[in-house]
Design a protein around this motif. Structure first.
Motif, PDB file in Angstrom:
ATOM      1  N   VAL A 110      89.632 -39.207-141.804  1.00 36.66           N
ATOM      2  CA  VAL A 110      88.495 -39.582-142.647  1.00 36.66           C
ATOM      3  C   VAL A 110      87.958 -40.958-142.260  1.00 36.66           C
ATOM      4  CG1 VAL A 110      89.247 -38.165-144.581  1.00 36.66           C
ATOM      5  CG2 VAL A 110      90.048 -40.527-144.403  1.00 36.66           C
ATOM      6  N   SER A 111      88.582 -41.612-141.280  1.00 34.79           N
ATOM      7  CA  SER A 111      88.078 -42.887-140.770  1.00 34.79           C
ATOM      8  C   SER A 111      87.311 -42.632-139.475  1.00 34.79           C
ATOM      9  CB  SER A 111      89.232 -43.868-140.521  1.00 34.79           C
ATOM     10  OG  SER A 111      90.026 -44.007-141.681  1.00 34.79           O
ATOM     11  N   ASP A 112      86.653 -43.665-138.974  1.00 34.29           N
ATOM     12  CA  ASP A 112      85.937 -43.550-137.703  1.00 34.29           C
ATOM     13  C   ASP A 112      86.950 -43.383-136.582  1.00 34.29           C
ATOM     14  OD1 ASP A 112      84.260 -43.636-135.570  1.00 34.29           O
ATOM     15  OD2 ASP A 112      83.552 -45.690-135.874  1.00 34.29           O
ATOM     16  N   PRO A 113      86.914 -42.283-135.837  1.00 31.32           N
ATOM     17  CA  PRO A 113      87.931 -42.041-134.802  1.00 31.32           C
ATOM     18  C   PRO A 113      87.644 -42.740-133.472  1.00 31.32           C
ATOM     19  CG  PRO A 113      86.475 -40.174-134.926  1.00 31.32           C
ATOM     20  CD  PRO A 113      86.009 -41.131-135.987  1.00 31.32           C
ATOM     21  N   ASN A 114      86.539 -43.430-133.358  1.00 33.78           N
ATOM     22  CA  ASN A 114      86.195 -44.090-132.102  1.00 33.78           C
ATOM     23  C   ASN A 114      86.382 -45.600-132.232  1.00 33.78           C
ATOM     24  OD1 ASN A 114      85.500 -41.660-130.917  1.00 33.78           O
ATOM     25  ND2 ASN A 114      83.351 -41.816-131.534  1.00 33.78           N
ATOM     26  N   VAL A 115      86.816 -46.208-131.135  1.00 31.11           N
ATOM     27  CA  VAL A 115      87.005 -47.658-131.116  1.00 31.11           C
ATOM     28  C   VAL A 115      86.708 -48.158-129.713  1.00 31.11           C
ATOM     29  CG1 VAL A 115      89.486 -47.353-130.648  1.00 31.11           C
ATOM     30  CG2 VAL A 115      88.653 -49.541-131.509  1.00 31.11           C
ATOM     31  N   ARG A 116      86.022 -49.281-129.607  1.00 31.41           N
ATOM     32  CA  ARG A 116      85.723 -49.909-128.307  1.00 31.41           C
ATOM     33  C   ARG A 116      86.610 -51.139-128.141  1.00 31.41           C
ATOM     34  NH1 ARG A 116      82.061 -49.899-124.291  1.00 31.41           N
ATOM     35  NH2 ARG A 116      81.584 -51.879-123.250  1.00 31.41           N
ATOM     36  N   ALA A 161      88.575 -53.037-117.466  1.00 29.04           N
ATOM     37  CA  ALA A 161      87.208 -52.771-117.901  1.00 29.04           C
ATOM     38  C   ALA A 161      87.207 -52.427-119.384  1.00 29.04           C
ATOM     39  CB  ALA A 161      86.603 -51.619-117.096  1.00 29.04           C
ATOM     40  N   ALA A 162      86.136 -52.821-120.081  1.00 32.44           N
ATOM     41  CA  ALA A 162      85.992 -52.451-121.485  1.00 32.44           C
ATOM     42  C   ALA A 162      85.776 -50.940-121.595  1.00 32.44           C
ATOM     43  CB  ALA A 162      84.828 -53.214-122.114  1.00 32.44           C
ATOM     44  N   ARG A 163      86.400 -50.327-122.587  1.00 35.29           N
ATOM     45  CA  ARG A 163      86.306 -48.876-122.712  1.00 35.29           C
ATOM     46  C   ARG A 163      86.214 -48.480-124.181  1.00 35.29           C
ATOM     47  NH1 ARG A 163      89.406 -48.392-117.728  1.00 35.29           N
ATOM     48  NH2 ARG A 163      88.307 -46.900-116.414  1.00 35.29           N
ATOM     49  N   GLU A 164      85.614 -47.297-124.389  1.00 35.87           N
ATOM     50  CA  GLU A 164      85.581 -46.698-125.711  1.00 35.87           C
ATOM     51  C   GLU A 164      86.612 -45.578-125.745  1.00 35.87           C
ATOM     52  OE1 GLU A 164      82.497 -44.507-128.832  1.00 35.87           O
ATOM     53  OE2 GLU A 164      81.749 -45.553-127.046  1.00 35.87           O
ATOM     54  N   PHE A 165      87.410 -45.581-126.810  1.00 31.94           N
ATOM     55  CA  PHE A 165      88.485 -44.606-126.946  1.00 31.94           C
ATOM     56  C   PHE A 165      88.239 -43.740-128.176  1.00 31.94           C
ATOM     57  CE2 PHE A 165      90.262 -48.200-124.656  1.00 31.94           C
ATOM     58  CZ  PHE A 165      90.943 -47.597-123.616  1.00 31.94           C
ATOM     59  N   ALA A 203      90.433 -42.232-123.386  1.00 30.37           N
ATOM     60  CA  ALA A 203      89.210 -42.919-122.992  1.00 30.37           C
ATOM     61  C   ALA A 203      88.065 -41.912-122.895  1.00 30.37           C
ATOM     62  CB  ALA A 203      89.402 -43.641-121.665  1.00 30.37           C
ATOM     63  N   VAL A 204      86.920 -42.276-123.444  1.00 25.12           N
ATOM     64  CA  VAL A 204      85.774 -41.361-123.448  1.00 25.12           C
ATOM     65  C   VAL A 204      85.262 -41.138-122.037  1.00 25.12           C
ATOM     66  CG1 VAL A 204      83.406 -41.040-124.280  1.00 25.12           C
ATOM     67  CG2 VAL A 204      85.158 -42.010-125.804  1.00 25.12           C
TER      68      VAL A 204
END
Length: 479
Positions: A419-425, A401-405, A458-459
């Motif tokens: 300092v970067s975006d800490p979330n990635v899908r 399944a697709a997930r956001e981490f 995983a969120v």
């Protein structure tokens, strides 16, 4: 395991039975004699039918099942993904396959010490497919006696039609077997329509032809030759046998001297044993041996001779068990030891490894990360005087399944921040590459190289998390 009988020159008589010539003579280069098996009913034959269905139905059905919009069992070699229902395995999980093969080996060793070649007789694919081919043979050519007569007849239109029907059934089963096998590696719902349109990949053609011919040859033509001469299991099983191993044996003390007689005859008064020498045990044997010759490595412990002999004993009014599953110790009137060290050792190892494998699979985290430091420079300094390190994170979502981490860090550097975006899908089965920059106040650095840990979680499911260690580089303290 040793064979306590002399070697014989095995020949085929006019009735199609296996006979024997003078003791001490054996022709190692003799041609194969046809084995005409008689159909028999009984509890062990029924058990073999049940085990065959238990194996065949999942084999032919699994490629056609769907799971979350895709084929339930699919070994996607080009994509390096192995989908088995709700789990996707990657090349990184190859050790699980090796582990599973070791478990299967220990299970085979345990079964052999306990009950001889029972695997061969009831669950081996060679035996299961051969049984299907024998069933097709009976459908097309008739009973054992009819098949013997048919082979002895000159060629005619009727014989050609029967032989053609048999080979047509064999090829049909072989082709279905090959399509199913290839369907585990290529989506079967696409393979079959493309096959009818003759529009499939050349490699698919090759493997379809290969497995069709292999099945046709092994189960149709070679049959017992595979079990006797080609299978290595028949050769090394003797090192695992002992006198307490459960095998099919003939009770020689009760059966000898053998001989034909009338049903109402007092055979004991005539000096005869219970064996009426009807040859039924030989006629039903799928490998064409005479179990009355003693323990033999060719025997696959299928129990067909037990069913045949019990049916004869019932008709004669004699007790069952002249041929039965037993041990050599029991046959000699000695006590059979069930809990012997070798059997307990194999059983303990099998239980431990199976439990550990199940725990590893059920607790497996479908996430993997790899951290690569920037190769151009150890660190850089921002306009605000902060020390910056740049990393490349490769995150593999191994779930279905697709997930956001969410990415976080920890370590000995106080005030370390992302300092970067800490979330990635990341989509299911995909690998995402993310450049991540970390900054720290040089006053907080206590060493040139400080250990840090990257954590990815995983969120939607905190249990899916992985971490990887790296280093945060900076100038010497005090500079």
């Amino acid at each position: 395991m040793k064979k306590d009988i002399p070697l014989f020159d095995v020949t085929e008589n006019q009735a199609g039975d296996v006979g024997q010539a003078e003791p001490g003579m054996v022709d190692l280069y003799q041609s194969r004699g046809a084995v005409y098996t008689r159909e028999i009913r009984g509890r062990y034959n029924s058990l073999r039918n049940y085990t065959a269905w238990i194996l065949l139905v999942p084999y032919f059905a699994c490629p056609w099942l769907s799971w979350d919009g895709r084929q339930a069992v699919l070994f996607d070699l080009p994509g390096r993904k192995f989908h088995i229902f709700g789990i996707t395995f990657w090349p990184q999980d190859f050790f699980l396959l090796a582990w599973l093969l070791i478990i299967a080996a220990f299970a085979l060793f345990f079964a052999t010490v306990w009950a001889g070649r029972v695997w061969c007789g009831y669950t081996c694919p060679q035996s299961v497919w051969t049984k299907m081919f024998m069933w097709s043979e009976r459908i097309a050519e008739g009973t054992r006696n009819q098949r013997i007569k048919l082979d002895a007849q000159p060629w005619s239109a009727g014989k050609l039609a029967r032989k053609g029907a048999k080979h047509g059934l064999w090829l049909g089963i072989s082709l279905a077997t090959a399509i199913t096998f290839v369907g585990y590696f290529t989506p079967v719902r696409e393979l079959v329509p493309d096959l009818f349109r003759l529009d499939i990949d050349p490699w698919a053609w090759f493997w379809l032809a290969f497995f069709t011919l292999a099945t046709y040859g092994n189960a149709g033509w070679m049959r017992e030759q595979v079990c006797i001469y080609m299978c290595p299991y028949a050769r090394f099983q003797s090192v695992m046998f002992d006198r307490d191993t459960l095998v099919v044996l003939y009770d020689e003390k009760r059966g000898e001297p053998r001989g034909s007689r009338r049903k109402d005859l007092d055979h004991r008064a005539e000096g005869l044993g219970d064996c009426i020498n009807c040859q039924m045990c030989v006629q039903v044997c799928p490998v064409g041996i005479d179990i009355r010759d003693g323990l033999q490595y060719e025997c696959i412990d299928c129990g067909a001779c037990v069913d045949a002999c019990d049916s004869v004993m019932d008709r004669m009014g004699y007790p069952r068990g002249l041929i039965r599953y037993t041990t050599e110790n029991e046959m000699d009137g000695e006590e059979t030891r069930v809990g012997r060290p070798r059997l307990l050792g194999y059983g303990a190892m099998l239980a431990i490894m199976a439990a550990a494998f199940a725990w590893t699979v059920t607790t497996r985290v479908p996430l993997e990360i790899n951290v690569i430091r920037e190769r151009g420079a150890l660190f850089s300094t921002t306009e605000a005087g902060m020390i910056r390190n740049t990393y490349e994170l490769k995150i593999m979502n191994m779930s279905q399944a697709a997930r956001e981490f969410e990415i976080s860090t920890s370590g000995t550097v106080a005030g370390l921040k992302i300092v970067s975006d800490p979330n990635v899908r990341i989509d299911a089965g995909e690998v995402a590459s993310r450049i991540l920059r970390l900054e720290a106040d040089p006053a907080e650095l206590r060493m040139i190289s400080a250990p840090i840990t990257f954590e990815v979680q995983a969120v939607d499911d905190p249990r899916i998390r992985a971490d990887e260690e790296s280093r945060f580089m900076g100038p010497p303290p005090g500079r």
